[in-house]
Motif scaffolding. Structure first.
Motif, PDB file in Angstrom:
ATOM      1  N   PHE A  50      74.335  56.504  71.852  1.00 33.15           N
ATOM      2  CA  PHE A  50      75.343  55.641  72.458  1.00 33.15           C
ATOM      3  C   PHE A  50      74.746  55.082  73.750  1.00 33.15           C
ATOM      4  CE2 PHE A  50      77.667  58.728  69.953  1.00 33.15           C
ATOM      5  CZ  PHE A  50      78.588  57.942  69.285  1.00 33.15           C
ATOM      6  N   GLN A  51      75.094  53.852  74.071  1.00 30.91           N
ATOM      7  CA  GLN A  51      74.571  53.271  75.298  1.00 30.91           C
ATOM      8  C   GLN A  51      75.662  52.518  76.047  1.00 30.91           C
ATOM      9  OE1 GLN A  51      71.415  50.657  73.995  1.00 30.91           O
ATOM     10  NE2 GLN A  51      72.756  48.892  73.900  1.00 30.91           N
ATOM     11  N   SER A  52      75.538  52.549  77.348  1.00 35.48           N
ATOM     12  CA  SER A  52      76.438  51.829  78.242  1.00 35.48           C
ATOM     13  C   SER A  52      75.589  51.042  79.222  1.00 35.48           C
ATOM     14  CB  SER A  52      77.353  52.806  78.982  1.00 35.48           C
ATOM     15  OG  SER A  52      78.157  52.129  79.930  1.00 35.48           O
ATOM     16  N   GLN A  53      75.951  49.781  79.446  1.00 33.00           N
ATOM     17  CA  GLN A  53      75.151  48.951  80.335  1.00 33.00           C
ATOM     18  C   GLN A  53      76.017  47.924  81.053  1.00 33.00           C
ATOM     19  OE1 GLN A  53      72.457  46.177  78.216  1.00 33.00           O
ATOM     20  NE2 GLN A  53      73.414  46.882  76.329  1.00 33.00           N
ATOM     21  N   VAL A  54      75.476  47.405  82.136  1.00 30.05           N
ATOM     22  CA  VAL A  54      76.126  46.354  82.910  1.00 30.05           C
ATOM     23  C   VAL A  54      75.183  45.162  82.972  1.00 30.05           C
ATOM     24  CG1 VAL A  54      77.051  45.685  85.153  1.00 30.05           C
ATOM     25  CG2 VAL A  54      77.463  47.988  84.282  1.00 30.05           C
ATOM     26  N   LEU A  55      75.693  43.983  82.638  1.00 29.02           N
ATOM     27  CA  LEU A  55      74.933  42.748  82.717  1.00 29.02           C
ATOM     28  C   LEU A  55      75.413  41.959  83.922  1.00 29.02           C
ATOM     29  CD1 LEU A  55      74.728  43.637  79.674  1.00 29.02           C
ATOM     30  CD2 LEU A  55      74.390  41.223  79.134  1.00 29.02           C
ATOM     31  N   PRO A  61      79.704  39.529  86.127  1.00 29.69           N
ATOM     32  CA  PRO A  61      79.219  40.739  85.449  1.00 29.69           C
ATOM     33  C   PRO A  61      79.926  40.975  84.117  1.00 29.69           C
ATOM     34  CG  PRO A  61      80.717  41.314  87.219  1.00 29.69           C
ATOM     35  CD  PRO A  61      80.526  39.830  87.318  1.00 29.69           C
ATOM     36  N   GLU A  62      79.212  41.665  83.221  1.00 31.80           N
ATOM     37  CA  GLU A  62      79.772  42.075  81.943  1.00 31.80           C
ATOM     38  C   GLU A  62      79.495  43.559  81.720  1.00 31.80           C
ATOM     39  OE1 GLU A  62      79.379  37.982  79.231  1.00 31.80           O
ATOM     40  OE2 GLU A  62      78.277  39.797  78.707  1.00 31.80           O
ATOM     41  N   ARG A  63      80.374  44.191  80.971  1.00 34.03           N
ATOM     42  CA  ARG A  63      80.202  45.590  80.593  1.00 34.03           C
ATOM     43  C   ARG A  63      79.865  45.642  79.110  1.00 34.03           C
ATOM     44  NH1 ARG A  63      82.313  50.639  82.160  1.00 34.03           N
ATOM     45  NH2 ARG A  63      81.194  52.227  80.952  1.00 34.03           N
ATOM     46  N   GLY A  64      78.824  46.384  78.751  1.00 32.92           N
ATOM     47  CA  GLY A  64      78.411  46.484  77.363  1.00 32.92           C
ATOM     48  C   GLY A  64      78.435  47.916  76.871  1.00 32.92           C
ATOM     49  N   MET A  65      78.915  48.102  75.646  1.00 35.76           N
ATOM     50  CA  MET A  65      78.930  49.405  74.997  1.00 35.76           C
ATOM     51  C   MET A  65      78.316  49.242  73.614  1.00 35.76           C
ATOM     52  SD  MET A  65      80.383  51.473  77.209  1.00 35.76           S
ATOM     53  CE  MET A  65      80.853  52.894  76.224  1.00 35.76           C
ATOM     54  N   GLY A  66      77.516  50.231  73.186  1.00 37.82           N
ATOM     55  CA  GLY A  66      76.861  50.098  71.899  1.00 37.82           C
ATOM     56  C   GLY A  66      76.616  51.424  71.216  1.00 37.82           C
ATOM     57  N   PHE A  67      76.398  51.347  69.907  1.00 38.89           N
ATOM     58  CA  PHE A  67      76.076  52.497  69.065  1.00 38.89           C
ATOM     59  C   PHE A  67      74.873  52.112  68.208  1.00 38.89           C
ATOM     60  CE2 PHE A  67      76.394  54.386  64.831  1.00 38.89           C
ATOM     61  CZ  PHE A  67      76.354  55.735  65.144  1.00 38.89           C
ATOM     62  N   GLN A  68      73.876  53.010  68.123  1.00 39.51           N
ATOM     63  CA  GLN A  68      72.655  52.693  67.401  1.00 39.51           C
ATOM     64  C   GLN A  68      72.229  53.840  66.495  1.00 39.51           C
ATOM     65  OE1 GLN A  68      70.000  51.718  70.721  1.00 39.51           O
ATOM     66  NE2 GLN A  68      70.070  49.567  70.129  1.00 39.51           N
ATOM     67  N   LYS A 179      65.218  64.894  77.448  1.00 40.88           N
ATOM     68  CA  LYS A 179      64.950  64.740  76.016  1.00 40.88           C
ATOM     69  C   LYS A 179      65.988  63.857  75.350  1.00 40.88           C
ATOM     70  CE  LYS A 179      63.947  67.376  71.822  1.00 40.88           C
ATOM     71  NZ  LYS A 179      63.795  68.724  71.230  1.00 40.88           N
ATOM     72  N   TYR A 180      67.231  63.939  75.796  1.00 42.43           N
ATOM     73  CA  TYR A 180      68.300  63.187  75.154  1.00 42.43           C
ATOM     74  C   TYR A 180      68.960  62.180  76.090  1.00 42.43           C
ATOM     75  CZ  TYR A 180      67.819  66.816  71.602  1.00 42.43           C
ATOM     76  OH  TYR A 180      67.326  67.668  70.662  1.00 42.43           O
ATOM     77  N   VAL A 181      68.341  61.845  77.197  1.00 38.88           N
ATOM     78  CA  VAL A 181      68.909  60.872  78.141  1.00 38.88           C
ATOM     79  C   VAL A 181      67.800  59.957  78.635  1.00 38.88           C
ATOM     80  CG1 VAL A 181      70.128  60.530  80.318  1.00 38.88           C
ATOM     81  CG2 VAL A 181      70.679  62.501  78.886  1.00 38.88           C
ATOM     82  N   LYS A 182      68.062  58.663  78.582  1.00 32.07           N
ATOM     83  CA  LYS A 182      67.121  57.690  79.136  1.00 32.07           C
ATOM     84  C   LYS A 182      67.896  56.586  79.842  1.00 32.07           C
ATOM     85  CE  LYS A 182      65.112  56.600  75.296  1.00 32.07           C
ATOM     86  NZ  LYS A 182      64.196  55.960  74.314  1.00 32.07           N
ATOM     87  N   VAL A 183      67.292  56.009  80.863  1.00 27.99           N
ATOM     88  CA  VAL A 183      67.858  54.870  81.575  1.00 27.99           C
ATOM     89  C   VAL A 183      66.956  53.664  81.335  1.00 27.99           C
ATOM     90  CG1 VAL A 183      68.998  56.260  83.336  1.00 27.99           C
ATOM     91  CG2 VAL A 183      66.648  55.481  83.705  1.00 27.99           C
ATOM     92  N   PHE A 184      67.528  52.475  81.495  1.00 25.01           N
ATOM     93  CA  PHE A 184      66.749  51.275  81.244  1.00 25.01           C
ATOM     94  C   PHE A 184      67.250  50.117  82.103  1.00 25.01           C
ATOM     95  CE2 PHE A 184      70.264  51.263  78.253  1.00 25.01           C
ATOM     96  CZ  PHE A 184      70.732  49.953  78.282  1.00 25.01           C
ATOM     97  N   GLY A 185      66.367  49.168  82.321  1.00 24.96           N
ATOM     98  CA  GLY A 185      66.694  47.942  83.031  1.00 24.96           C
ATOM     99  C   GLY A 185      65.834  46.825  82.479  1.00 24.96           C
ATOM    100  N   GLY A 186      66.360  45.608  82.512  1.00 24.02           N
ATOM    101  CA  GLY A 186      65.587  44.509  81.947  1.00 24.02           C
ATOM    102  C   GLY A 186      66.289  43.185  82.109  1.00 24.02           C
ATOM    103  N   ALA A 187      65.962  42.255  81.228  1.00 22.74           N
ATOM    104  CA  ALA A 187      66.516  40.912  81.282  1.00 22.74           C
ATOM    105  C   ALA A 187      66.722  40.407  79.865  1.00 22.74           C
ATOM    106  CB  ALA A 187      65.585  39.973  82.046  1.00 22.74           C
ATOM    107  N   ASN A 188      67.676  39.496  79.708  1.00 20.59           N
ATOM    108  CA  ASN A 188      67.932  38.885  78.408  1.00 20.59           C
ATOM    109  C   ASN A 188      68.487  37.487  78.604  1.00 20.59           C
ATOM    110  OD1 ASN A 188      70.980  39.115  78.566  1.00 20.59           O
ATOM    111  ND2 ASN A 188      70.439  41.286  78.634  1.00 20.59           N
ATOM    112  N   TYR A 189      68.527  36.746  77.511  1.00 23.25           N
ATOM    113  CA  TYR A 189      69.121  35.398  77.548  1.00 23.25           C
ATOM    114  C   TYR A 189      69.983  35.227  76.305  1.00 23.25           C
ATOM    115  CZ  TYR A 189      69.763  30.474  78.517  1.00 23.25           C
ATOM    116  OH  TYR A 189      70.321  29.247  78.826  1.00 23.25           O
ATOM    117  N   ARG A 190      71.202  34.754  76.519  1.00 26.11           N
ATOM    118  CA  ARG A 190      72.155  34.555  75.424  1.00 26.11           C
ATOM    119  C   ARG A 190      72.224  33.067  75.072  1.00 26.11           C
ATOM    120  NH1 ARG A 190      77.713  37.044  76.782  1.00 26.11           N
ATOM    121  NH2 ARG A 190      76.354  38.882  76.743  1.00 26.11           N
TER     122      ARG A 190
END
Length: 211
Positions: A50-55, A61-68, A179-190
């Motif tokens: 599961f992931q949670s992110q802020v754009l 700003p936007e809030r994003g939630m996802g399942f992978q 082992k079961y937790v990671k953080v991330f940051g980056g960029a995207n274009y919609r």
């Protein structure tokens, strides 16, 4: 006795010749198998996240939630939803709200490294919603303002505006904290495609999140 020895020798030579001929035929049959340029990878590992992110960027700003679902720790498939965030004070906003619901695919070539890159892609529908202040009827759950058209009203459950196709590629730098937790940051274009697209639907954004 000599005749028996000759008979046995003849039988052994004949059986040996038959075996070699059969082996040659089998080799010829296997050489006729189809050859392909790409071979499908075998499934060696399987996982869920599961992931949670802020754009943050154009349009607020936007809030994003996802399942992978993770396959072989390199390819991920899933779903995600990105929604415009309201003000901290909970007040009304005059800017249109956006919702991006999408199927996601993410490639992570070296996920076991502490620091590694991932390449997410989201494809789905961008739906624009009218701001609350544009709908006085929204303030009262019992009030419905009829509009021209067959059975179309203006109420708290119907603020839908233009909707169109959205494609959002990006790149993230991920860090394995545990082992079961990671953080991330980056960029995207919609990117927005379709007759109903508006200038606000296309946007560049940075992102911060946790899986």
């Amino acid at each position: 006795m000599k005749n028996s020895i000759r008979l046995i020798t003849f039988l052994l030579i004949g059986f040996n010749s038959f075996s070699q001929e059969t082996l040659i035929k089998i080799n010829k049959d296997t050489s006729s198998q189809m050859k392909t340029l790409f071979k499908p990878a075998r499934l060696q590992s399987f996982g869920l996240s599961f992931q949670s992110q802020v754009l943050f960027g154009k349009g607020g700003p936007e809030r994003g939630m996802g399942f992978q679902v993770h396959l072989n720790n390199k390819l991920s498939l899933g779903i995600a939803s990105f929604n415009s965030m309201r003000g901290r004070d909970g007040g009304m906003q005059m800017d249109p709200q956006q919702r991006f619901s999408a199927f996601t695919m993410e490639v992570t070539p070296m996920a076991n490294k502490v620091f590694h890159l991932s390449f997410p892609l989201a494809i789905g529908r961008i739906q624009e919603e009218a701001p609350l202040m544009a709908y006085p009827a929204y303030l009262s759950s019992s009030m419905v303002m009829p509009q021209p058209g067959p059975g179309r009203g203006m109420n708290r459950n119907d603020r839908r505006g233009p909707g169109t196709l959205g494609i959002q590629p990006g790149i993230n730098l991920e860090v394995n904290l545990f082992k079961y937790v990671k953080v991330f940051g980056g960029a995207n274009y919609r990117f927005a495609f379709g007759e109903e697209k508006t200038p606000d639907m296309s946007r560049a954004a940075g992102t911060l999140g946790v899986k």
